[in-house]
Design a protein around this motif. Structure first.
Motif, mmCIF file in Angstrom:
data_model
loop_
_atom_site.group_PDB
_atom_site.id
_atom_site.type_symbol
_atom_site.label_atom_id
_atom_site.label_comp_id
_atom_site.label_asym_id
_atom_site.label_seq_id
_atom_site.Cartn_x
_atom_site.Cartn_y
_atom_site.Cartn_z
ATOM 1 N N ALA A 4 1.001 -1.075 0.126
ATOM 2 C CA ALA A 4 0.058 0.171 -0.081
ATOM 3 C C ALA A 4 0.790 1.356 -0.110
ATOM 4 O O ALA A 4 1.908 1.307 0.429
ATOM 5 C CB ALA A 4 -0.800 0.047 1.097
ATOM 6 N N PRO A 5 0.329 2.275 -0.545
ATOM 7 C CA PRO A 5 1.132 3.577 -0.415
ATOM 8 C C PRO A 5 0.992 4.273 0.895
ATOM 9 O O PRO A 5 0.349 3.830 1.811
ATOM 10 C CB PRO A 5 0.313 4.546 -1.351
ATOM 11 C CG PRO A 5 -0.540 3.660 -2.053
ATOM 12 C CD PRO A 5 -0.921 2.416 -1.424
ATOM 13 N N THR A 6 2.192 4.802 1.032
ATOM 14 C CA THR A 6 2.336 5.112 2.575
ATOM 15 C C THR A 6 2.095 6.832 2.784
ATOM 16 O O THR A 6 2.437 7.477 3.941
ATOM 17 C CB THR A 6 3.692 5.071 3.224
ATOM 18 O OG1 THR A 6 4.787 5.640 2.266
ATOM 19 C CG2 THR A 6 3.997 3.529 3.042
ATOM 20 N N GLY A 7 1.510 7.478 1.977
ATOM 21 C CA GLY A 7 1.183 8.858 1.889
ATOM 22 C C GLY A 7 2.413 10.018 1.718
ATOM 23 O O GLY A 7 2.147 10.839 2.390
ATOM 24 N N CYS A 8 3.429 9.423 0.992
ATOM 25 C CA CYS A 8 4.549 10.353 0.680
ATOM 26 C C CYS A 8 5.045 10.822 -0.491
ATOM 27 O O CYS A 8 6.161 10.972 -1.064
ATOM 28 C CB CYS A 8 5.731 9.090 1.252
ATOM 29 S SG CYS A 8 6.092 7.946 0.234
ATOM 30 N N SER A 9 4.012 10.753 -1.273
ATOM 31 C CA SER A 9 4.010 11.053 -2.820
ATOM 32 C C SER A 9 3.913 12.547 -2.911
ATOM 33 O O SER A 9 3.176 13.393 -2.424
ATOM 34 C CB SER A 9 2.874 10.439 -3.640
ATOM 35 O OG SER A 9 3.218 10.800 -4.889
ATOM 36 N N ARG A 10 5.128 13.230 -3.468
ATOM 37 C CA ARG A 10 5.200 14.517 -3.689
ATOM 38 C C ARG A 10 5.834 15.177 -4.938
ATOM 39 O O ARG A 10 6.395 14.158 -5.606
ATOM 40 C CB ARG A 10 6.103 15.075 -2.302
ATOM 41 C CG ARG A 10 5.707 14.538 -1.126
ATOM 42 C CD ARG A 10 6.825 15.176 -0.084
ATOM 43 N NE ARG A 10 6.731 16.487 0.250
ATOM 44 C CZ ARG A 10 7.397 17.284 0.995
ATOM 45 N NH1 ARG A 10 8.395 16.773 1.676
ATOM 46 N NH2 ARG A 10 7.371 18.632 1.095
ATOM 47 N N ARG A 11 5.428 16.201 -5.210
ATOM 48 C CA ARG A 11 6.028 16.855 -6.267
ATOM 49 C C ARG A 11 6.517 18.602 -6.284
ATOM 50 O O ARG A 11 5.932 18.845 -5.545
ATOM 51 C CB ARG A 11 5.216 16.780 -7.642
ATOM 52 C CG ARG A 11 3.644 17.008 -7.170
ATOM 53 C CD ARG A 11 3.157 16.735 -8.379
ATOM 54 N NE ARG A 11 1.603 15.858 -8.177
ATOM 55 C CZ ARG A 11 0.873 15.645 -9.303
ATOM 56 N NH1 ARG A 11 1.327 15.360 -10.387
ATOM 57 N NH2 ARG A 11 -0.177 14.755 -8.700
ATOM 58 N N GLN A 12 7.522 18.895 -7.052
ATOM 59 C CA GLN A 12 7.813 20.139 -6.748
ATOM 60 C C GLN A 12 6.690 20.883 -7.252
ATOM 61 O O GLN A 12 6.216 22.049 -6.742
ATOM 62 C CB GLN A 12 9.017 20.607 -7.709
ATOM 63 C CG GLN A 12 9.483 22.066 -7.364
ATOM 64 C CD GLN A 12 10.547 22.362 -8.327
ATOM 65 O OE1 GLN A 12 11.509 21.458 -8.519
ATOM 66 N NE2 GLN A 12 10.722 23.590 -9.069
ATOM 67 N N ASN A 13 6.060 20.828 -8.195
ATOM 68 C CA ASN A 13 4.771 21.541 -8.708
ATOM 69 C C ASN A 13 4.051 20.569 -10.055
ATOM 70 O O ASN A 13 4.594 19.524 -10.084
ATOM 71 C CB ASN A 13 5.325 22.896 -9.341
ATOM 72 C CG ASN A 13 6.209 22.741 -10.547
ATOM 73 O OD1 ASN A 13 6.104 22.019 -11.418
ATOM 74 N ND2 ASN A 13 6.940 23.919 -10.610
ATOM 75 N N TYR A 14 3.176 21.039 -10.486
ATOM 76 C CA TYR A 14 2.367 20.371 -11.555
ATOM 77 C C TYR A 14 3.161 19.790 -12.793
ATOM 78 O O TYR A 14 2.853 18.986 -13.476
ATOM 79 C CB TYR A 14 1.278 21.279 -11.995
ATOM 80 C CG TYR A 14 1.583 22.549 -12.758
ATOM 81 C CD1 TYR A 14 1.693 23.515 -12.140
ATOM 82 C CD2 TYR A 14 2.006 22.550 -14.162
ATOM 83 C CE1 TYR A 14 2.364 24.997 -12.764
ATOM 84 C CE2 TYR A 14 2.267 23.530 -14.833
ATOM 85 C CZ TYR A 14 2.563 24.783 -14.137
ATOM 86 O OH TYR A 14 2.900 25.945 -14.722
ATOM 87 N N SER A 15 4.364 20.408 -12.934
ATOM 88 C CA SER A 15 5.287 20.073 -14.076
ATOM 89 C C SER A 15 6.047 18.626 -13.557
ATOM 90 O O SER A 15 6.812 18.298 -14.537
ATOM 91 C CB SER A 15 6.095 21.326 -14.731
ATOM 92 O OG SER A 15 6.961 21.350 -13.655
ATOM 93 N N TYR A 16 5.795 18.051 -12.519
ATOM 94 C CA TYR A 16 6.452 17.064 -12.118
ATOM 95 C C TYR A 16 5.300 15.982 -12.038
ATOM 96 O O TYR A 16 4.388 15.901 -11.169
ATOM 97 C CB TYR A 16 7.019 17.081 -10.996
ATOM 98 C CG TYR A 16 8.488 17.933 -11.068
ATOM 99 C CD1 TYR A 16 9.778 17.504 -11.687
ATOM 100 C CD2 TYR A 16 8.593 19.386 -11.028
ATOM 101 C CE1 TYR A 16 10.985 18.218 -11.983
ATOM 102 C CE2 TYR A 16 9.534 20.150 -11.224
ATOM 103 C CZ TYR A 16 10.641 19.628 -11.713
ATOM 104 O OH TYR A 16 11.779 20.404 -12.100
ATOM 105 N N CYS A 17 5.355 14.564 -12.420
ATOM 106 C CA CYS A 17 4.761 13.358 -12.096
ATOM 107 C C CYS A 17 5.244 13.200 -10.591
ATOM 108 O O CYS A 17 6.251 13.208 -10.303
ATOM 109 C CB CYS A 17 5.208 12.339 -13.043
ATOM 110 S SG CYS A 17 3.980 10.961 -12.970
ATOM 111 N N PRO A 18 4.178 12.759 -9.671
ATOM 112 C CA PRO A 18 4.546 12.492 -8.184
ATOM 113 C C PRO A 18 5.270 11.281 -7.892
ATOM 114 O O PRO A 18 4.983 10.218 -8.820
ATOM 115 C CB PRO A 18 3.332 12.567 -7.635
ATOM 116 C CG PRO A 18 2.401 11.975 -8.665
ATOM 117 C CD PRO A 18 2.710 12.512 -9.896
#
Lengths: 454, 461
Positions: B326-340
């Motif tokens: 399961a995902p651990t809630g740690c998906s991040r991105r600098q901004n919308y121009s990056y896939c998380p």
């Protein structure tokens, strides 16, 4: 956002800026369309496609230059841009004057260099090529476990600048890059990673065999690497490593860095700072460059020049502001890195010497070839020039390439290294750098401190 | 931005072929910053950015399209192109959208966006004035304040409908000392998800003095030695070593494709038994925190290592598919121009039992690193390197002369096993972390700890 819509908006904005009370003002628009694919385990694992743009505004009020940017081009943005920029002008107290520029003879420049070949960049062509490259890499050697990273990307975009002094200039660019790295495990369980890259304008000019040969050398060549004895060695900095190394310290050649008291090169134009075998030129319109840059982001024409001429520091790079302060003219190096304009290089060329890479090794006799430097963003003191970096490469034994080495550091000082260049090779490569590319061969340095095993 | 029905139209377009999952990520951000150099305000800037990213997944096949053009027709076209590129087997379904869940971990009393830049300038000038009059060796004083407000909305085909707002502010103070051709700097750069009250409460002058002292000490220091030796890492930013040498190798970005030396090591001893570590995004007001990640999952406090045993990886949606968990809630991105993708938040080595004084006292000879620079790591081989900004030689249990120019190098998997003493003075420190999904705010942290042997690359052999 198409360029025509942006152009209309910018003209309206600049006019509104003058009415709002700016002495002079300028709008620039940069847009980028890009596409990329990633290959993993025999599949296109990821595909990206994008279109982004940014409108930047800057205005002069009481000699202070405020900045503001947005991606929304509508009437409410005009208010936001003007108001925010004016607020910024009000808090600034920069003692050095800034300028909005227009050269009457070169105020309406148009330079398009997007090649027809750009239309060949499709999901289909990239994914077919990517899958072929992955398969070929895996077939290079049975010890290769996986190609962890393989991306083919292209991008193109226009840059338009319009200001209240009548400047209205356009340029664009395009390019393709292929980057791949793989991991291999040796019989003793040790893991190495390595890879290669390619940049170009026409996907059909990509030479797979040449790419694979370099790829193999960069990965399999490093298998079995171990540390070496600490000591001072003659060092051949391979072209890629020399490019990375040189660029970390390149900010010292910017007039603004000097004027802030952060460069040891301040007031040293005309002095010998490097070995006489070393000449570095800036050629904005260099024939072999993928991106030619006829004017900078302030609308100033770019110029060809030597930065270091046979060891003599010929000129620093100037934008309009730093040039005025130094009593010189801008060298056409004002680019928008982030929000504000500051100096950046266009295409840089290290003038090659006579010797091939192998002849540099012969000249060294005994020493070390450094192929990869790590931690360049951290392991250097950009001001003093001191560096201490994790690196990899090969021993040089009896004038030939010997066994691979790893887990060593190389330490020294940038200003000493450029004085200790004994020879410059002729094995030129080009890598993206600054606003353009950096063309450089490998170089031989007389002595650098290597730390390895006790 | 868009209303729910526009987002649903985008999702429908995205799911029109063989994707099994689609997500719309919308982001609006505002920035403001001022920078001073030697008392002059040399930069004042304001920015606004907004955009949309659309992601499609079919198993582990991923398509990401994004645009700063928020016109619905432009985005529908992009979604159509994305749908044509996805490589799945069957047409997926779209679940009904849940109620909007709005969250934040910012604890703001005074919104930085409402503070006039002139107030910021006045404050920073105090630091500049202090530094420049502190010693003739201090030749430059730079400082800045940068604030950002970001709202990220996530809507996906599982009905997720979230909106997370983060307000962050960061202060930076740097003093440079000059002696002949040598320049050395001392720097602090605290960041927070609190409001401008954090800046008002910050002991600016004391910290400016510390920067000046570091710069002066380092400009007068000799070069660090080159040798393998015990290394004591000071608390706070010393944690960057764990962040680089261990944290990145626990991210699904590398574990998911088996490109990490920690792949398939859950439950195994990967560190010395005195080491426990967490990645905790839940700390209110902390620089690296967030309430909802960039995939719309609730953030978490994750135990990574407990007494040396590997307990958890950092897993995002794509990583979860690759790793069958399961995902651990740690998906991040600098901004919308990056896939998380999987990223760290506030990552730290937990308090141990040693008194930091005893760690020094028990070290016969070694390097005590009090200020770290940045570093990097190759997660496939474990090779890492770190710059040390301020360090001292420890001799016979006592802190002695300062040394400059040191780099720490080694392999991550070995260093963790060589930690032999962990202090009880845990401290967090703000930084920026760059990886596949761009630069994101993180904190690193640790108590004072000792590594029995690291190769120090200096200039004195």
């Amino acid at each position: 956002m198409d360029i025509k819509t942006a152009e209309e908006f910018m003209e309206k904005l600049v006019k509104a800026g003058q009415e709002y009370g700016f002495e002079e003002c300028e709008a620039s628009f940069a847009s980028e369309s890009s596409m990329s694919i990633d290959i993993l385990n025999g599949e296109v694992s990821s595909y990206e496609n994008s279109a982004t743009s940014t409108l930047s505004f800057r205005g002069l009020k009481n000699g202070q230059m405020g900045y503001c940017s947005t991606n929304i081009l509508d009437d409410s943005s005009i208010d936001f841009l003007l108001k925010s920029t004016m607020e910024n002008c009000e808090v600034l107290n920069d003692e050095d004057p800034q300028f909005i520029y227009c050269d009457e003879n070169n105020k309406d420049l148009y330079f398009s260099q997007v090649s027809e070949a750009f239309s060949k960049n499709t999901y289909k062509s990239f994914s077919e090529l990517g899958l072929k490259i992955e398969k070929a890499i895996l077939a290079l050697d049975s010890r290769i476990d996986a190609v962890d990273y393989l991306t083919i990307a292209c991008s193109t975009g226009p840059y338009l600048i319009i200001n209240s002094k009548g400047l209205h200039s356009y340029r664009d660019s395009d390019g393709i890059s292929i980057v791949a790295s793989a991991r291999a495990t040796d019989d003793d369980g040790s893991v190495k990673s390595g890879g290669h890259y390619w940049i170009g304008k026409d996907i059909d000019t990509f030479d797979l065999d040449k790419f694979l040969a370099k790829f193999k050398e960069n990965l399999i060549g490093k298998m079995g690497a171990k540390s070496c004895k600490s000591g001072n060695y003659k060092v051949v900095l391979k072209s890629e490593a020399f490019q990375q190394f040189f660029m970390v310290f390149f900010g010292n050649f910017f007039a603004t860095t000097m004027q802030k008291g952060l460069s040891l090169l301040a007031d040293r134009e005309g002095e010998t700072i490097a070995s006489d075998v070393f000449t570095l030129k800036e050629e904005p319109m260099y024939d072999d460059a993928l991106t030619k840059i006829p004017f900078d982001d302030e609308g100033v024409l770019t110029t060809s020049k030597a930065i270091i001429d046979k060891g003599v520091f010929a000129t620093a790079l100037y934008d309009l502001k730093s040039a005025y302060k130094a009593g010189k003219t801008s060298t056409g190096n004002g680019f928008r890195g982030g929000a504000a304009v500051s100096e950046m290089p266009t295409n840089l060329i290290v003038v090659p010497g006579e010797k091939s890479f192998d002849e540099l090794l012969e000249e060294a006799g005994e020493g070390i070839i450094l192929t990869d430097l790590s931690g360049l963003h951290a392991g250097v003191n950009a001001i003093s020039g001191d560096f201490s970096l994790l690196c990899e490469g090969y021993l040089i034994e009896n004038g030939k390439k010997g066994r691979p080495v790893e887990q060593i550091t190389v330490a020294g000082n940038f200003y000493e290294v450029i004085k200790q260049l004994i020879s410059v090779g002729n094995d030129i490569i080009n890598l993206p750098s600054g606003e353009g590319e950096f063309f450089t061969p490998s170089v031989l340095v007389s002595s650098l401190a290597i730390s390895g095993e006790e | 931005m868009f209303n729910d029905s526009d987002c649903l139209r985008i999702l429908e377009e995205a799911m029109s072929t063989t994707a099994d999952f689609a997500e719309v990520f919308q982001e609006v951000s505002e920035t403001k910053s001022v920078s001073l150099l030697n008392g002059q305000v040399i930069r004042a800037a304001t920015g606004f950015d907004s955009g949309t990213g659309i992601r499609l997944l079919a198993g582990t096949n991923s398509v990401y399209v994004y645009s700063s053009d928020n016109d619905i027709e432009v985005l529908l076209k992009l979604a159509r192109e994305a749908a044509a590129a996805i490589k799945g087997n069957d047409k997926g379904s779209i679940e009904a959208l849940k109620e909007l869940c709005s969250t934040t971990r910012s604890t703001v009393e005074i919104d930085p966006m409402s503070v006039p830049k002139s107030d910021m300038v006045e404050l920073l000038r105090k630091s500049s004035d202090f530094a420049l009059s502190y010693s003739p060796l201090i030749t430059q004083a730079a400082s800045s304040i940068a604030a950002k407000t970001r709202t990220a909305r996530v809507i996906n085909t599982r009905g997720v409908n979230t909106e997370d707002t983060t307000k962050r502010i960061r202060l930076s103070v740097e003093a440079i000392a000059t002696k002949e051709n040598e320049k050395q700097s001392g720097r602090v750069a605290p960041g927070t998800m609190r409001g401008y009250e954090f800046i008002n409460e910050y002991p600016l002058i004391d910290k400016t003095r510390e920067c000046c002292d570091t710069a002066i000490r380092m400009v007068n220091a000799g070069y660090a030695p080159s040798a393998k030796m015990p290394v004591i890492l000071g608390n706070g930013f010393g944690g960057v070593i764990f962040h680089e040498a261990c944290g990145h190798a626990l991210e699904a970005t590398s574990v998911g494709i088996k490109n990490s030396y920690f792949t398939d090591k859950l439950g195994e001893q990967i560190a010395s038994s005195v080491v426990s570590a967490r990645d905790n995004a839940l700390i209110d007001g902390e620089w690296g925190s967030y309430a909802t990640d960039d995939e719309g999952n609730t953030s978490s406090d994750l135990l990574l290592i407990e007494n040396g045993i590997l307990k958890n990886y950092l897993v995002d949606e794509l990583g979860a598919r690759r790793m069958n968990c399961a995902p651990t809630g740690c998906s991040r991105r600098q901004n919308y121009s990056y896939c998380p993708t999987s990223r760290m938040s506030n990552t730290y080595i937990c308090n141990g039992e040693s008194d930091p004084k005893d760690i020094i006292a028990n070290t016969e000879y070694g390097l005590y690193c009090t200020q770290m620079g940045g570093g990097s790591v190759d997660t496939s081989t474990g090779d890492f390197n770190f710059a040390v900004n301020e360090a001292f030689i420890v001799r016979n249990g006592k802190i002695e002369e300062p040394v400059r120019g040191a780099t720490l190098i080694g392999k991550g998997q070995e260093i963790l096993k060589n930690i032999d003493m962990v202090g009880n003075d845990l401290k967090l420190s703000a930084g920026m972390c760059g990886s596949m999904s761009g630069n994101v705010p993180v904190t690193v942290g640790q108590p004072t700890l000792r590594v029995s042997s690291i190769l120090v690359g200096g200039r004195d052999s």
